[in-house]
Design a protein around this motif. Structure first.
Motif, mmCIF file in Angstrom:
data_model
loop_
_atom_site.group_PDB
_atom_site.id
_atom_site.type_symbol
_atom_site.label_atom_id
_atom_site.label_comp_id
_atom_site.label_asym_id
_atom_site.label_seq_id
_atom_site.Cartn_x
_atom_site.Cartn_y
_atom_site.Cartn_z
ATOM 1 N N PRO A 205 0.811 -1.218 0.000
ATOM 2 C CA PRO A 205 0.000 0.000 0.000
ATOM 3 C C PRO A 205 0.843 1.267 0.000
ATOM 4 C CG PRO A 205 -0.013 -1.029 2.173
ATOM 5 C CD PRO A 205 0.667 -1.979 1.248
ATOM 6 N N ARG A 206 2.065 1.151 0.508
ATOM 7 C CA ARG A 206 2.988 2.285 0.496
ATOM 8 C C ARG A 206 4.295 1.861 -0.157
ATOM 9 N NH1 ARG A 206 2.736 4.788 6.656
ATOM 10 N NH2 ARG A 206 0.517 5.349 6.682
ATOM 11 N N THR A 207 4.872 2.751 -0.928
ATOM 12 C CA THR A 207 6.175 2.499 -1.520
ATOM 13 C C THR A 207 7.079 3.692 -1.235
ATOM 14 O OG1 THR A 207 5.463 3.418 -3.647
ATOM 15 C CG2 THR A 207 5.289 1.028 -3.362
ATOM 16 N N LEU A 208 8.368 3.420 -1.169
ATOM 17 C CA LEU A 208 9.344 4.494 -0.979
ATOM 18 C C LEU A 208 9.651 5.110 -2.330
ATOM 19 C CD1 LEU A 208 11.433 6.013 0.796
ATOM 20 C CD2 LEU A 208 13.048 4.170 0.228
ATOM 21 N N ASN A 209 9.414 6.407 -2.460
ATOM 22 C CA ASN A 209 9.703 7.121 -3.697
ATOM 23 C C ASN A 209 10.746 8.192 -3.410
ATOM 24 O OD1 ASN A 209 7.487 6.275 -5.853
ATOM 25 N ND2 ASN A 209 6.516 6.339 -3.840
ATOM 26 N N LEU A 210 11.821 8.176 -4.186
ATOM 27 C CA LEU A 210 12.917 9.123 -4.007
ATOM 28 C C LEU A 210 13.111 9.900 -5.301
ATOM 29 C CD1 LEU A 210 15.405 6.721 -2.167
ATOM 30 C CD2 LEU A 210 13.839 8.386 -1.134
ATOM 31 N N LEU A 211 12.964 11.218 -5.226
ATOM 32 C CA LEU A 211 13.070 12.091 -6.398
ATOM 33 C C LEU A 211 14.388 12.847 -6.364
ATOM 34 C CD1 LEU A 211 9.451 13.598 -6.334
ATOM 35 C CD2 LEU A 211 10.281 11.704 -7.751
ATOM 36 N N ALA A 212 15.223 12.648 -7.390
ATOM 37 C CA ALA A 212 16.502 13.348 -7.477
ATOM 38 C C ALA A 212 16.269 14.802 -7.860
ATOM 39 C CB ALA A 212 17.400 12.668 -8.501
ATOM 40 N N CYS A 213 17.006 15.698 -7.209
ATOM 41 C CA CYS A 213 16.807 17.140 -7.403
ATOM 42 C C CYS A 213 18.026 17.800 -8.040
ATOM 43 C CB CYS A 213 16.484 17.820 -6.077
ATOM 44 S SG CYS A 213 14.980 17.210 -5.301
ATOM 45 N N GLY A 214 18.518 17.235 -9.105
ATOM 46 C CA GLY A 214 19.607 17.845 -9.842
ATOM 47 C C GLY A 214 20.950 17.646 -9.185
ATOM 48 N N SER A 215 21.246 18.427 -8.165
ATOM 49 C CA SER A 215 22.488 18.246 -7.420
ATOM 50 C C SER A 215 22.351 16.992 -6.559
ATOM 51 C CB SER A 215 22.760 19.466 -6.544
ATOM 52 O OG SER A 215 21.712 19.643 -5.609
ATOM 53 N N ARG A 216 23.367 16.709 -5.772
ATOM 54 C CA ARG A 216 23.288 15.518 -4.913
ATOM 55 C C ARG A 216 22.360 15.817 -3.738
ATOM 56 N NH1 ARG A 216 28.355 14.969 -7.340
ATOM 57 N NH2 ARG A 216 28.813 12.818 -7.994
ATOM 58 N N TYR A 217 21.095 15.911 -4.072
ATOM 59 C CA TYR A 217 20.037 16.284 -3.135
ATOM 60 C C TYR A 217 18.778 15.579 -3.626
ATOM 61 C CZ TYR A 217 17.479 19.477 0.041
ATOM 62 O OH TYR A 217 16.734 20.019 1.063
ATOM 63 N N ALA A 218 17.944 15.106 -2.720
ATOM 64 C CA ALA A 218 16.755 14.377 -3.140
ATOM 65 C C ALA A 218 15.613 14.588 -2.162
ATOM 66 C CB ALA A 218 17.055 12.882 -3.281
ATOM 67 N N ILE A 219 14.410 14.322 -2.659
ATOM 68 C CA ILE A 219 13.183 14.383 -1.867
ATOM 69 C C ILE A 219 12.642 12.959 -1.750
ATOM 70 C CG2 ILE A 219 10.793 15.223 -1.797
ATOM 71 C CD1 ILE A 219 11.812 17.641 -3.459
ATOM 72 N N GLY A 220 12.229 12.576 -0.556
ATOM 73 C CA GLY A 220 11.680 11.250 -0.342
ATOM 74 C C GLY A 220 10.227 11.304 0.098
ATOM 75 N N ALA A 221 9.473 10.265 -0.270
ATOM 76 C CA ALA A 221 8.073 10.156 0.139
ATOM 77 C C ALA A 221 7.785 8.726 0.536
ATOM 78 C CB ALA A 221 7.151 10.591 -0.994
ATOM 79 N N TRP A 222 7.131 8.575 1.680
ATOM 80 C CA TRP A 222 6.690 7.266 2.172
ATOM 81 C C TRP A 222 5.274 7.458 2.694
ATOM 82 C CZ3 TRP A 222 7.416 2.203 2.184
ATOM 83 C CH2 TRP A 222 6.871 1.425 3.205
ATOM 84 N N GLY A 223 4.287 7.069 1.866
ATOM 85 C CA GLY A 223 2.908 7.336 2.252
ATOM 86 C C GLY A 223 2.708 8.831 2.444
ATOM 87 N N PRO A 224 2.171 9.263 3.589
ATOM 88 C CA PRO A 224 1.941 10.693 3.824
ATOM 89 C C PRO A 224 3.180 11.440 4.302
ATOM 90 C CG PRO A 224 1.135 9.434 5.688
ATOM 91 C CD PRO A 224 1.620 8.427 4.676
ATOM 92 N N PHE A 225 4.276 10.715 4.545
ATOM 93 C CA PHE A 225 5.475 11.332 5.098
ATOM 94 C C PHE A 225 6.420 11.752 3.981
ATOM 95 C CE2 PHE A 225 3.999 8.047 8.094
ATOM 96 C CZ PHE A 225 3.622 8.869 9.149
ATOM 97 N N SER A 226 7.126 12.862 4.200
ATOM 98 C CA SER A 226 8.106 13.317 3.225
ATOM 99 C C SER A 226 9.328 13.877 3.935
ATOM 100 C CB SER A 226 7.497 14.382 2.306
ATOM 101 O OG SER A 226 7.162 15.554 3.031
ATOM 102 N N PHE A 227 10.437 13.904 3.222
ATOM 103 C CA PHE A 227 11.703 14.355 3.787
ATOM 104 C C PHE A 227 12.619 14.713 2.622
ATOM 105 C CE2 PHE A 227 10.723 9.860 4.006
ATOM 106 C CZ PHE A 227 11.618 9.306 3.094
ATOM 107 N N GLU A 228 13.684 15.447 2.911
ATOM 108 C CA GLU A 228 14.601 15.826 1.848
ATOM 109 C C GLU A 228 15.970 16.127 2.417
ATOM 110 O OE1 GLU A 228 14.079 19.975 0.227
ATOM 111 O OE2 GLU A 228 12.185 19.833 1.354
ATOM 112 N N GLY A 229 16.963 16.168 1.539
ATOM 113 C CA GLY A 229 18.304 16.508 1.964
ATOM 114 C C GLY A 229 19.355 15.781 1.147
ATOM 115 N N ARG A 230 20.603 16.091 1.404
ATOM 116 C CA ARG A 230 21.699 15.397 0.732
ATOM 117 C C ARG A 230 21.754 13.929 1.167
ATOM 118 N NH1 ARG A 230 24.834 18.479 -2.277
ATOM 119 N NH2 ARG A 230 24.715 20.737 -2.048
ATOM 120 N N TRP A 231 21.405 13.691 2.420
ATOM 121 C CA TRP A 231 21.425 12.316 2.908
ATOM 122 C C TRP A 231 20.429 11.448 2.149
ATOM 123 C CZ3 TRP A 231 17.145 9.915 5.043
ATOM 124 C CH2 TRP A 231 16.070 10.752 5.414
#
Length: 378
Positions: free
Chosen positions: A334-360
């Motif tokens: 029902p939930r999948t981990l989605n990671l979106l690359a943001c050009g530089s070595r930086y990304a946005i993550g989504a897990w269900g309703p939760f989101s996070f971002e950063g170089r890590w």
């Protein structure tokens, strides 16, 4: 080619992410009575999750590719370099562009996402001749260096059409690359969204993070629909003409047109209708996974995350079906981990309703992507 008496003839049509996992399983343990044929244009798979990193300059083209020659050899597969133009469910054959008809006792389809050039040409006249299509992904990887070479000689305006994950990631990757050291100043990237917010399928929090990332990278959002492509410009629905040097089409994918006359059950959009076993709802000897298939019992987004997860249960049910054993249902998470690359070595993550971002997050994505390629390339 004719069917071999006494052997079960399994044809894998396409080398999408699910079939790569099927091949890996058969390479480890292949039934003695299995006659395996793989049909694909080339014996390699391009991992789409790494392509934005390739455009941004973080990976080489080779690092994004999974060479499958060794895996095909270990699985004992006969490989046919070609593309399907039709399936006949009644005669159990796959027709190829070369004119060859390949018979099957069992068929699995995992051809990956398709951009229907004929359909897109109707929607955007001139696209076939003047635009760079993101799909097929291996062709895009081969052609992108020409865009990069042009940008290295003079400032350019690149316009990406499509505000889904692919369009958003490519727009940010291109902007990062065009603003890199050694590149002429003045290059610019626009994202033509068609009126939708970027990354519209994600929760609002993720959309907000994506829009901030686009602003940081100076990507201009154009909330209009592209209705045509000509030399040096996109034509927009509001009558405007957007001058650009390189139009990139990253719009949604479609079902292969050749499925329409297959005799197989399809959903309303023309995708192969499959059940909980990833088995055709009309022909039990046909299976499908990934973007070409539609789970009528459990609809879910068509993306690489689901395609990868579908591979192991697909292999299990192909083995069971050919041995007349009970099949096991596969429930997409029902939930999948989605990671979106943001050009530089930086990304946005989504897990269900939760989101996070950063170089890590980018480094996490990088480890996952490299590990996936390494697993199947060795």
């Amino acid at each position: 080619m004719t069917s071999t008496p006494g052997l079960k003839n399994l044809v894998l049509l396409g080398l999408g992410h699910a079939h790569v996992q099927v091949l890996r399983g058969l390479a480890h343990s292949r039934p003695a009575d299995l006659n395996l044929t793989v049909i694909a244009p080339r014996p390699l798979a391009v991992y789409s999750g790494m392509v934005p990193g390739f455009v941004a300059g973080h990976y080489t083209a080779e690092q994004c590719r999974i060479p499958l020659d060794a895996l095909l050899a270990r699985s004992g597969a006969r490989t046919i370099a070609g593309s399907a133009i039709g399936i006949d469910a009644e005669t159990r054959t796959v027709s190829l562009a070369s004119g060859e008809a390949v018979p099957w006792d069992w068929l699995s389809v995992n051809t990956g996402p398709i951009m229907d050039r004929d359909l897109l040409e109707v929607r955007m006249p001139g696209a076939r001749r003047h635009a760079l299509f993101v799909r097929p992904i291996d062709a895009f990887v081969q052609l992108w260096p020409q865009v990069a070479e042009m940008a290295a000689s003079r400032p350019i305006h690149l316009a990406v059409v499509g505000a889904g994950a692919a369009g958003v990631e490519l727009a940010m990757a291109a902007s990062h690359a065009l603003q890199g050291s050694g590149m002429p100043q003045g290059s610019h990237v626009s994202l033509v969204t068609g009126g939708e917010p970027p990354a519209a399928i994600y929760p609002q929090a993720v959309q907000a993070r994506v829009q901030r990332a686009l602003r940081r990278l100076n990507v201009t959002l154009i909330p209009e629909t592209c209705v045509g492509v000509e030399v040096g410009a996109l034509l927009l629905a509001n009558g405007a003409r957007l001058v650009c040097d390189a139009p990139v089409l990253a719009v949604g994918t479609q079902a292969p047109a050749w499925l329409a006359d297959s005799g197989l059950a399809l959903d309303e959009a023309g995708y192969l209708a499959v059940n909980a076993f990833q088995q055709s709802t009309s022909h039990p000897r046909v299976f499908a996974a990934g973007d070409v298939a539609s789970r009528v019992d459990a609809p879910h987004p068509r993306n690489g995350v689901h395609a990868v997860r579908a591979g192991v249960p697909l292999l299990a049910n192909l083995r069971a079906a050919m041995q007349a054993l009970p099949l096991k249902p596969y429930t997409p998470p029902p939930r999948t981990l989605n990671l979106l690359a943001c050009g530089s070595r930086y990304a946005i993550g989504a897990w269900g309703p939760f989101s996070f971002e950063g170089r890590w997050v980018w480094h996490w994505k990088d480890r996952i992507d490299r590990a996936f390629v390494a697993r199947y390339a060795t």
